[in-house]
Enzyme design. Sequence first.
Site, PDB file in Angstrom:
ATOM      1  N   GLU A  28       0.822  -1.213   0.000  1.00 14.19           N
ATOM      2  CA  GLU A  28       0.000   0.000   0.000  1.00 14.19           C
ATOM      3  C   GLU A  28       0.856   1.263   0.000  1.00 14.19           C
ATOM      4  O   GLU A  28       1.807   1.385   0.770  1.00 14.19           O
ATOM      5  CB  GLU A  28      -0.913   0.064   1.232  1.00 14.19           C
ATOM      6  CG  GLU A  28      -1.695   1.375   1.260  1.00 14.19           C
ATOM      7  CD  GLU A  28      -2.524   1.613   2.526  1.00 14.19           C
ATOM      8  OE1 GLU A  28      -2.555   0.728   3.388  1.00 14.19           O
ATOM      9  OE2 GLU A  28      -3.122   2.695   2.611  1.00 14.19           O
ATOM     10  N   ASP A  59       9.949   6.000  15.056  1.00 14.26           N
ATOM     11  CA  ASP A  59       9.771   7.426  14.808  1.00 14.26           C
ATOM     12  C   ASP A  59      10.205   8.161  16.065  1.00 14.26           C
ATOM     13  O   ASP A  59       9.698   7.890  17.155  1.00 14.26           O
ATOM     14  CB  ASP A  59       8.291   7.703  14.501  1.00 14.26           C
ATOM     15  CG  ASP A  59       8.036   9.173  14.226  1.00 14.26           C
ATOM     16  OD1 ASP A  59       9.011   9.913  13.989  1.00 14.26           O
ATOM     17  OD2 ASP A  59       6.865   9.592  14.268  1.00 14.26           O
ATOM     18  N   ASP A  66      10.999  12.084  17.530  1.00  6.03           N
ATOM     19  CA  ASP A  66      10.742  13.457  17.145  1.00  6.03           C
ATOM     20  C   ASP A  66      11.165  14.399  18.258  1.00  6.03           C
ATOM     21  O   ASP A  66      10.885  14.149  19.426  1.00  6.03           O
ATOM     22  CB  ASP A  66       9.233  13.595  16.881  1.00  6.03           C
ATOM     23  CG  ASP A  66       8.933  14.858  16.131  1.00  6.03           C
ATOM     24  OD1 ASP A  66       8.609  14.754  14.943  1.00  6.03           O
ATOM     25  OD2 ASP A  66       9.034  15.946  16.739  1.00  6.03           O
ATOM     26  N   CYS A  86      20.244  20.671  19.732  1.00  5.47           N
ATOM     27  CA  CYS A  86      19.254  19.663  20.135  1.00  5.47           C
ATOM     28  C   CYS A  86      19.250  18.474  19.176  1.00  5.47           C
ATOM     29  O   CYS A  86      18.732  17.413  19.513  1.00  5.47           O
ATOM     30  CB  CYS A  86      17.860  20.261  20.332  1.00  5.47           C
ATOM     31  SG  CYS A  86      17.233  21.288  19.016  1.00  5.47           S
ATOM     32  N   SER A 129      13.537  13.004   8.836  1.00  2.00           N
ATOM     33  CA  SER A 129      12.113  13.143   8.499  1.00  2.00           C
ATOM     34  C   SER A 129      11.809  14.471   7.830  1.00  2.00           C
ATOM     35  O   SER A 129      10.664  14.757   7.532  1.00  2.00           O
ATOM     36  CB  SER A 129      11.261  12.972   9.744  1.00  2.00           C
ATOM     37  OG  SER A 129      11.408  14.102  10.576  1.00  2.00           O
ATOM     38  N   HIS A 160      13.309   8.700  11.226  1.00  2.00           N
ATOM     39  CA  HIS A 160      12.586   7.446  11.118  1.00  2.00           C
ATOM     40  C   HIS A 160      13.604   6.326  10.944  1.00  2.00           C
ATOM     41  O   HIS A 160      14.639   6.538  10.329  1.00  2.00           O
ATOM     42  CB  HIS A 160      11.677   7.442   9.883  1.00  2.00           C
ATOM     43  CG  HIS A 160      10.605   8.492   9.913  1.00  2.00           C
ATOM     44  ND1 HIS A 160      10.011   8.965   8.770  1.00  2.00           N
ATOM     45  CD2 HIS A 160      10.037   9.148  10.945  1.00  2.00           C
ATOM     46  CE1 HIS A 160       9.111   9.879   9.095  1.00  2.00           C
ATOM     47  NE2 HIS A 160       9.109  10.012  10.411  1.00  2.00           N
TER      48      HIS A 160
HETATM   49 ZN   LIG Z   1      17.918  23.465  19.427  1.00  3.53          ZN
END
Ligand SMILES: [Zn+2]
Lengths: 489, 502
Positions: free
Chosen positions: A112, A182, A184, A204, A233, A239
Amino acid sequence: MVDAPAQNGDSHQIADDDVAMAGTNGDEKKDLKDIKLEDLFADGDSDEEFPSTRNDETDNPLALSPVTNGNGISSSDPELLRMFYQRLFPFRYLFQWLNHSPTPTNDFGHREFALTINDVSNNEIYLRYQSYPTADLIRKDIVSKLPSRFEIGPVYTTNPRDRKTLRNQNSFKPLAKELCFDIDLTDYDGIRTCCDKANICVKCWQFMTMAIKVIDTALRDDFGFKHIMWVYSGRRGVHAWVCDKKARVMDDQKRKAIAGYLEVIRGGSQSGKKVNLWRPLHPHLSRSLEILAPHFQEDVLETQDPWAESDRAEHLLSLLPDKTLNESLRKKWASSPGRASTSKWADIDALAKSGASKGLDTRALLEAKQDIVLEYTYPRLDIEVSKKLNHLLKSPFVVHPGTGRVCVPIDTNRLDEFNPMAVPTVQELLSEIDDWAGPAPGGKTPADWEKTNLKPYIEQFRSFVLALMRDEHDPKIKREREENEGMDF
Amino acid sequence: MLRQDFNRSDPKRRVLADHRKKQFAAPTYHETEYHHRLNFYATPPTADITLEQFEQWAIDRLRILAELEACSFRNKSLTETASHMKPLLEKYLLLQPNSSSSSKLFEERQKDHYSHFILRLAFASTEDLRRRFSRVETMLFRLRLNDESPRDRDAFIQSINLDCEQVTEDERNKYRDELAALTSSKKGVEEEVTWVKVDWEKVPDLVESRRVFVKAGKAYVPSKEQSSMVIAEFTKRLDRALDLTARALPRLDEDDRLTPILNHLSKNFITPDASYVGSSSSVSGADISARNIDTLSAQFPLCMQNLHRTLRRDAHLKHFGRLQYSLFLKGIGLNLEECLIFWRSAFHKITDDTFNKEYRYNVRHVYGDVGGDSNRRGGGYSPFSCQKILTEHPPGPGEAHGCPYRHFSLENLTTLLQGVGITDRSVLNGVKEDKESQKFHMACNRVFEHVHKNEIKRAKDESIMTSAQLETIIHPNEYFKRSYLLKNLGKTNSEDIKMEDS
Ligand SMILES: [Zn+2]
């Protein structure tokens, strides 16, 4: 029932039209019929999405009017997308990656795809259950529909397009899909100080570097997986696609087992202490702690300085077990406002050794400190993505509509060098083709992607795919590889 | 009731036998022997039984399975479940060990064997029934395995063919530290441990909870965890057998006299979650409208009060919060129009356009107003039970759904409780203990009983509610219904407060 992703055979998911409108307005004809409850609740705020991982753009209220990028051309501009899909997108390797063989099989044909398209009035249309027999046909369809992005779902028992013609609809079931992860940066908002929400910087980004190291090591060493691809991503996360055959055929219970094995940070905003572990630490956790300790010192204490402010330092104290020791620390820190986190961290042991608390349980203190290191460094997984066989995930190499950046694979051998801000945007890539000076005298004309900064990423993808196909023991690989030299996509 | 004996000349009997012949492994017509108390149910039964036995044995087993499921919905621990089930098992499905001098061992084991296979037929028809059957049968097996004497257990484990190898001395030395981390207790008492090595896929639950060492795709299982390996294998084989049974089911003749019995059995195994569809949980005479939700929310369970307060504070809820709350509101009888009004005015920071685009459809879908045929036919989704809220989709950062008793830290839970007016120290202490022993239902019911202590006393004294109507609440909508009715004991006539059984 509501946990629909586990039951894709349910009629309510497969009974109706393919076309689903994300922005419906009560007009019955336009209603989404073919959609899961969770889809409907995944909307314009920073929620996690189900079943597909689309949080990169949906947290942005401007998602429907894409950000323009530098030179004033929107990343979702149809012409831009057309050029990108026509000239740069590596359809053939995408096909080989999912097909596990150069000649078309059901691995690809029954897979799919879900396309997100903006119609003329800029409504998002979500087309599920698309499938394609060959690389050429997916390329043709993508170039004609120009989706702003597309996602990859599972391989089904039959061609997803034929699902409604089946006599027994229950026989339409997902069979296989890569194990996906995943991660984030928005889930790090409680601990990063440099940015928040959709913003990221190199500081970060180190959280992603740590996450990749820990998860990749566990997947390889513990579970024995070999074919793991990490993909940027496009905005603020990564990912992972675990492509080993053994991983692809896992049922939901096994996916849930791996997810649970890897999950350490638990609890919502109200849950207080987020790390609660048995002692002695499981080998996976002591190894992770070893990997993470240097990052904690450098990327967290020094760079993020998470406890500089006194209310944040209170959070640190709330994680420490000894009330008397905490009092001494509080006093000391009150006398030097803004004391750096590195010093505060060192103060804990210093005051503990100086005997600030008579009845100090040194083991409990050590364990609390380990838990703190993990809380501030251990990967924060969006675990739902990994648990379900039929969860959709954005394809590698699509363009992020918000940033214009291409979702490129990350070279884990040079993980520390990866800089998300240096990932090429679609606008840059297309102008690189235009700027190309021409072949060296006597040299042959390369494919368009070879003229651009996408080249190393596509080459990396190609070697990944070849290694995967080699492991699937297909004797035809060698011939096909030779034929493909210099072919375009 | 059917009271006809089967005998070999009965054509219906042959239907059953033929069917089994096709469906299961080659039947053995010699008398089945039961060497062990435990059974993996690999071989279908073949000896004749009466139709009456057929039905009675199935009903007895069903009683046990339904009770086990109820234990799990009430979040009882394994030990609590075991002691709760003990008298019931003795009454309905007694299985004595080999060491027992009872002469009934064969009959007991035969009943266990047959009733399992009968229910397997009854519950093979849908995915949902198969999953639940497999879950409760596994619970039953687990109880019995834990109850087994070490000798009998080892003998049984020997008899089933588990694919595992012993960990060699070399490997034990190589992974000394890793293995030690999994067995040494904090007190430093080292026990003699034997290790076996299996593919990690064989023990997913042990992997998930990190109770085994995992290396290169193999799980190293210490002796104390080996029974979960057996249990996982039991579930796996049962699931596979159920799938085979499901595929063979259509071959059971429609006019077979077993079919009505089987249908009846499966219908009696209804899901507790399904009992709150539509209006059965709403209360008559209450003003259930958008503008009245603020007032009504005082009667909501803590999970819903928390969602309500978060919604009022932020003018927004994240998606699982909206889902949990919308379904609850639907369950208390808020109709679609009112629910749309409620959400529209609650999300006052966004425009009509955004609301219509992003949220309107969601609410309608919950009510079954839109969506695929089956969603419309089913009237949308059922309100979540406590079990679902406790176990599925724990809240992530910034999310307010879930169960506060479970998902809040004790400190934040206490603050919330005080915020809704629970300040009684003994109640707060009780909640703390419930939370620590993971009895989240108990905590919630404790608060309920505290809030309504006067009304409950009156309801009992005046026999307005039966004790069944006052037993442990395991559904947020039941909480509201009961809370509302108790608060309004004096205000409505007795006709109105008569509760529907749910
Ligand atoms: Zn930052």
